[in-house]
Design a protein around this motif. Structure first.
Motif, PDB file in Angstrom:
ATOM      1  N   LYS A   1      -2.085   9.306   2.574  1.00  0.00           N
ATOM      2  CA  LYS A   1      -1.602   9.248   1.183  1.00  0.00           C
ATOM      3  C   LYS A   1      -1.080  10.631   0.778  1.00  0.00           C
ATOM      4  O   LYS A   1       0.060  10.962   1.041  1.00  0.00           O
ATOM      5  CB  LYS A   1      -2.724   8.797   0.237  1.00  0.00           C
ATOM      6  CG  LYS A   1      -3.051   7.305   0.347  1.00  0.00           C
ATOM      7  CD  LYS A   1      -4.069   7.012   1.391  1.00  0.00           C
ATOM      8  CE  LYS A   1      -4.625   5.622   1.345  1.00  0.00           C
ATOM      9  NZ  LYS A   1      -5.526   5.357   2.471  1.00  0.00           N
TER      10      LYS A   1
ATOM     11  N   THR B   1       0.824  -1.210   0.000  1.00  0.00           N
ATOM     12  CA  THR B   1       0.000   0.000   0.000  1.00  0.00           C
ATOM     13  C   THR B   1       0.858   1.259   0.000  1.00  0.00           C
ATOM     14  O   THR B   1       2.027   1.242   0.414  1.00  0.00           O
ATOM     15  CB  THR B   1      -0.945   0.014   1.221  1.00  0.00           C
ATOM     16  OG1 THR B   1      -1.707   1.223   1.199  1.00  0.00           O
ATOM     17  CG2 THR B   1      -0.193  -0.079   2.529  1.00  0.00           C
TER      18      THR B   1
ATOM     19  N   ASN C   1      -9.102   4.624  -6.886  1.00  0.00           N
ATOM     20  CA  ASN C   1      -8.142   3.604  -6.441  1.00  0.00           C
ATOM     21  C   ASN C   1      -8.349   2.286  -7.190  1.00  0.00           C
ATOM     22  O   ASN C   1      -7.458   1.794  -7.878  1.00  0.00           O
ATOM     23  CB  ASN C   1      -8.347   3.429  -4.920  1.00  0.00           C
ATOM     24  CG  ASN C   1      -7.293   2.546  -4.271  1.00  0.00           C
ATOM     25  OD1 ASN C   1      -6.530   1.873  -4.936  1.00  0.00           O
ATOM     26  ND2 ASN C   1      -7.255   2.540  -2.954  1.00  0.00           N
TER      27      ASN C   1
ATOM     28  N   ARG D   1      -6.724  -7.145  -5.581  1.00  0.00           N
ATOM     29  CA  ARG D   1      -7.850  -6.222  -5.758  1.00  0.00           C
ATOM     30  C   ARG D   1      -8.770  -6.849  -6.800  1.00  0.00           C
ATOM     31  O   ARG D   1      -8.816  -6.470  -7.956  1.00  0.00           O
ATOM     32  CB  ARG D   1      -7.374  -4.847  -6.248  1.00  0.00           C
ATOM     33  CG  ARG D   1      -6.493  -4.100  -5.286  1.00  0.00           C
ATOM     34  CD  ARG D   1      -7.193  -3.373  -4.149  1.00  0.00           C
ATOM     35  NE  ARG D   1      -7.661  -4.157  -3.062  1.00  0.00           N
ATOM     36  CZ  ARG D   1      -8.245  -3.621  -1.967  1.00  0.00           C
ATOM     37  NH1 ARG D   1      -8.401  -2.341  -1.839  1.00  0.00           N
ATOM     38  NH2 ARG D   1      -8.664  -4.394  -1.003  1.00  0.00           N
TER      39      ARG D   1
ATOM     40  N   ARG E   1      -2.288  -5.277  -7.129  1.00  0.00           N
ATOM     41  CA  ARG E   1      -1.823  -3.888  -7.072  1.00  0.00           C
ATOM     42  C   ARG E   1      -0.396  -3.810  -6.547  1.00  0.00           C
ATOM     43  O   ARG E   1      -0.099  -4.319  -5.468  1.00  0.00           O
ATOM     44  CB  ARG E   1      -2.759  -3.081  -6.164  1.00  0.00           C
ATOM     45  CG  ARG E   1      -2.496  -1.600  -6.231  1.00  0.00           C
ATOM     46  CD  ARG E   1      -3.441  -0.830  -5.344  1.00  0.00           C
ATOM     47  NE  ARG E   1      -3.085  -0.998  -3.942  1.00  0.00           N
ATOM     48  CZ  ARG E   1      -3.677  -0.352  -2.944  1.00  0.00           C
ATOM     49  NH1 ARG E   1      -4.687   0.478  -3.189  1.00  0.00           N
ATOM     50  NH2 ARG E   1      -3.302  -0.538  -1.705  1.00  0.00           N
TER      51      ARG E   1
ATOM     52  N   PHE F   1     -10.970  -9.419   2.782  1.00  0.00           N
ATOM     53  CA  PHE F   1      -9.617  -9.512   2.225  1.00  0.00           C
ATOM     54  C   PHE F   1      -8.527  -9.280   3.268  1.00  0.00           C
ATOM     55  O   PHE F   1      -7.427  -9.796   3.148  1.00  0.00           O
ATOM     56  CB  PHE F   1      -9.452  -8.499   1.074  1.00  0.00           C
ATOM     57  CG  PHE F   1      -9.844  -7.111   1.484  1.00  0.00           C
ATOM     58  CD1 PHE F   1     -11.144  -6.700   1.372  1.00  0.00           C
ATOM     59  CD2 PHE F   1      -8.917  -6.237   2.030  1.00  0.00           C
ATOM     60  CE1 PHE F   1     -11.529  -5.428   1.794  1.00  0.00           C
ATOM     61  CE2 PHE F   1      -9.283  -4.971   2.437  1.00  0.00           C
ATOM     62  CZ  PHE F   1     -10.603  -4.571   2.322  1.00  0.00           C
TER      63      PHE F   1
ATOM     64  N   ARG G   1      -6.377  10.908  -2.915  1.00  0.00           N
ATOM     65  CA  ARG G   1      -5.221  11.067  -3.831  1.00  0.00           C
ATOM     66  C   ARG G   1      -5.451  12.237  -4.792  1.00  0.00           C
ATOM     67  O   ARG G   1      -5.150  12.169  -5.986  1.00  0.00           O
ATOM     68  CB  ARG G   1      -4.966   9.749  -4.582  1.00  0.00           C
ATOM     69  CG  ARG G   1      -4.575   8.607  -3.640  1.00  0.00           C
ATOM     70  CD  ARG G   1      -4.291   7.298  -4.334  1.00  0.00           C
ATOM     71  NE  ARG G   1      -3.944   6.254  -3.378  1.00  0.00           N
ATOM     72  CZ  ARG G   1      -4.824   5.511  -2.696  1.00  0.00           C
ATOM     73  NH1 ARG G   1      -6.128   5.689  -2.891  1.00  0.00           N
ATOM     74  NH2 ARG G   1      -4.421   4.601  -1.831  1.00  0.00           N
TER      75      ARG G   1
ATOM     76  N   PHE H   1     -15.090   1.971  -3.163  1.00  0.00           N
ATOM     77  CA  PHE H   1     -13.894   1.648  -2.398  1.00  0.00           C
ATOM     78  C   PHE H   1     -14.354   0.885  -1.154  1.00  0.00           C
ATOM     79  O   PHE H   1     -15.402   1.183  -0.590  1.00  0.00           O
ATOM     80  CB  PHE H   1     -13.057   2.873  -2.016  1.00  0.00           C
ATOM     81  CG  PHE H   1     -11.771   2.432  -1.362  1.00  0.00           C
ATOM     82  CD1 PHE H   1     -10.791   1.811  -2.110  1.00  0.00           C
ATOM     83  CD2 PHE H   1     -11.582   2.558   0.000  1.00  0.00           C
ATOM     84  CE1 PHE H   1      -9.634   1.322  -1.506  1.00  0.00           C
ATOM     85  CE2 PHE H   1     -10.427   2.077   0.610  1.00  0.00           C
ATOM     86  CZ  PHE H   1      -9.447   1.463  -0.149  1.00  0.00           C
ATOM     87  N   THR H   2     -13.536  -0.094  -0.752  1.00  0.00           N
ATOM     88  CA  THR H   2     -13.962  -1.057   0.282  1.00  0.00           C
ATOM     89  C   THR H   2     -14.504  -0.396   1.559  1.00  0.00           C
ATOM     90  O   THR H   2     -15.646  -0.638   1.946  1.00  0.00           O
ATOM     91  CB  THR H   2     -12.783  -1.974   0.638  1.00  0.00           C
ATOM     92  OG1 THR H   2     -11.666  -1.154   0.992  1.00  0.00           O
ATOM     93  CG2 THR H   2     -12.402  -2.868  -0.536  1.00  0.00           C
TER      94      THR H   2
END
Ligand SMILES: Cc1ncc(COP(=O)(O)O)c(C=O)c1O
Ligand SMILES: N[C@@H](Cc1ccc(O)cc1)C(=O)O
Length: 476
Positions: free
Chosen positions: A260, A52, A188, A384, A407, A451, A220, A126-127
């Motif tokens: 980030k 990550t 992402n 992912r 990723r 995950f 981001r 996004f999760t």
């Protein structure tokens, strides 16, 4: 002579951290202990950690220096004032609340704005963001352009919203069932793909005409600004700082994972222009995060983040950042490795379906590929695909995303391009052995965000993930 001038890192290295380099047998054992899930591998067993870009940034000397000036007061910390001012100056929102990280802000926003039965449109899920929306009774609706779900289509702004999808949702459920549009810049899970300024403007205008708020996932956003500068007419001569400010002006607020693009190891915030939402959010911040003058962060963390926010909009920094991701991705493309195109902002994504075509999606090809990469070279990456997508809340079936990806996420200011070259070599060598990589079965499945903690075992009778000795061609 026509010399192509090369560029280098816009920083020099002041402190180093030694990397551990395990043998292949040790890596195989480590992976087994981790249940073939790269999230569960001990970091001391990892050589190059591309799990990550979150919280893995190397801070600058200015940030480390500022740690000593952190004001650790429980209330009214002056470090908070620094952070609040940095967000106002660089992002332009009026009201800011600190949170321990991005999902702290997602929790508060989702609780306050969502009612049972609502719909939250977004440019791909996004999760954690979707988990908070669903836990508060909303259904997530994907309104990203169709092309974003195809790894091989090369478009400059593959994170864009399809306005016809948004309009269709408004027509179907009514604007009063849509508390806000969640717009991620960049996206992402689509591969770090950007949204154009024009698209942001169009989404904002459409939403305003129905009194629907636009809340950005600004995690981001600086990377997104760079792509606008590079690819959109009229922005080539503008500074990243001014592009960013304009982008955020087409929104009502944002959630931010500071880990980030704020160049720190922990922290986040929720920002908005609406005073009433701010007052209600402040009430929840004290329940979940802490006083509104620290929100789960130490004073020193806030000092570092205030500086990181300003450093991130330095044009040289961001040019090098995106350049390093491309240094990795372009070599893979040139060698014919299937990756998501175009190369995105924070990561290179291997297309596991194309890499391992012999594995059906239920055999978790991206999970298997990430595990195999670790065995090959100690490079840690992240699945992912079907594992990350989880199960449909209605039917309980696996959600089968079109994108089944691995990723390779590049931490900011941490690795050199030599590290990227080592990653390339490992992937090329794995590509040659791809037929011998087997699928996985899930032997432990957590109910939410599976995950992170799921465990797997190889499907091959030998129990081996890559049967190099026997060169056994694995079939699904
Ligand atoms: C796009 C995006 N949104 C939200 C988050 C949540 O942020 P955090 O990890 O700081 O909770 C992340 C990373 O987790 C992310 O990548
Ligand atoms: N946001 C971080 C950390 C994270 C990773 C996976 C997740 O599904 C959730 C959070 C990332 O994208 O890397």
């Amino acid at each position: 002579m026509n010399i192509k001038r090369r560029t280098a890192e816009p920083y020099k290295i002041k402190s180093v951290e030694t990397l551990s380099m395990l043998s292949r047998t040790e890596r195989e054992e480590s992976l087994k202990r981790a249940g073939f899930n790269t999230f569960l591998i001990d970091s001391q067993d990892v050589y190059i950690d591309l799990l990550t870009d979150s919280g893995t940034t190397a801070m600058s000397d200015a940030q480390w220096g500022a740690l000593m000036t952190g004001d650790e007061a429980y209330a009214g910390s002056k470090s908070w004032k620094q952070l609040e001012q940095a967000v106002r100056d660089v992002y332009g929102y009026e009201y800011v609340l600190p949170t321990h990280q991005g999902r702290g802000a997602e929790n508060i926003l989702s609780q306050l704005k969502i009612k049972e039965g609502d719909f939250v449109p977004g440019n791909m899920y996004f999760t954690t963001t979707r988990a908070h929306q669903e836990m508060n009774g909303a259904t997530f609706v994907d309104i990203i352009i169709d092309e974003a779900h195809d790894p091989s289509i090369n478009l400059p702004f593959k994170g864009n919203v399809d306005l016809t999808k948004l309009q269709a949702l408004i027509d179907r459920v009514g604007a009063n069932k849509i508390p806000y549009v969640c717009l991620a810049v960049t996206v992402n899970l689509a591969g770090g793909q950007p949204v154009s300024m024009q698209n942001m403007k169009d989404v904002y205008e459409l939403c305003q005409s129905y009194s629907i708020d636009v809340m950005l996932d600004a995690t981001r956003c600086v990377e997104n600004a760079y792509f606008i500068k590079e690819r959109e007419d009229g922005y080539g001569d503008r500074t990243i700082a001014s592009i960013l400010k304009e982008m955020l002006s087409y929104s009502d607020g944002c959630t931010m994972s500071g880990k980030k693009d704020c160049l720190v190891n922990i922290g986040g915030f929720l920002a908005m222009n609406d005073e009433e939402l701010y007052i209600r959010s402040r009430e929840l911040v004290v329940v979940y995060e802490g006083m509104p003058s620290y929100g789960g962060m130490a004073g020193r963390d806030m000092e570092a983040m205030a500086i990181g926010i300003r450093e991130a909009v330095d044009d040289h920094y961001i040019e090098h950042r995106i350049g390093q991701v491309r240094h990795l991705g372009q070599q893979l493309l040139d060698a014919g490795i299937p990756i998501v195109q175009p190369i995105g902002g924070h990561a290179v994504f291997l297309d596991a379906k194309a890499f391992l075509p012999h594995l059906a999606q239920e055999k978790f090809p991206a999970q298997a590929l990430a595990a195999a990469l670790y065995v090959d070279s100690g490079v840690r990456s992240m699945e992912r695909g079907i594992v990350s997508a989880g199960r449909d809340i209605q039917t309980g079936e696996h959600i089968k995303p079109n994108l089944e990806l691995v990723r390779l996420t590049i931490p900011r200011r941490v690795y050199t391009n030599n590290h990227m070259d080592v990653v390339v070599d490992s992937i090329l060598s794995l590509y040659e052995k791809r037929d011998w990589i087997c699928g996985l079965k899930m032997v432990y499945e957590p109910p939410t965000l599976r995950f992170f903690n799921a465990r797997f075992a190889p499907l091959a009778e030998s129990g081996k993930l890559i049967d190099e000795e026997n060169k056994v061609k694995q079939i699904s």
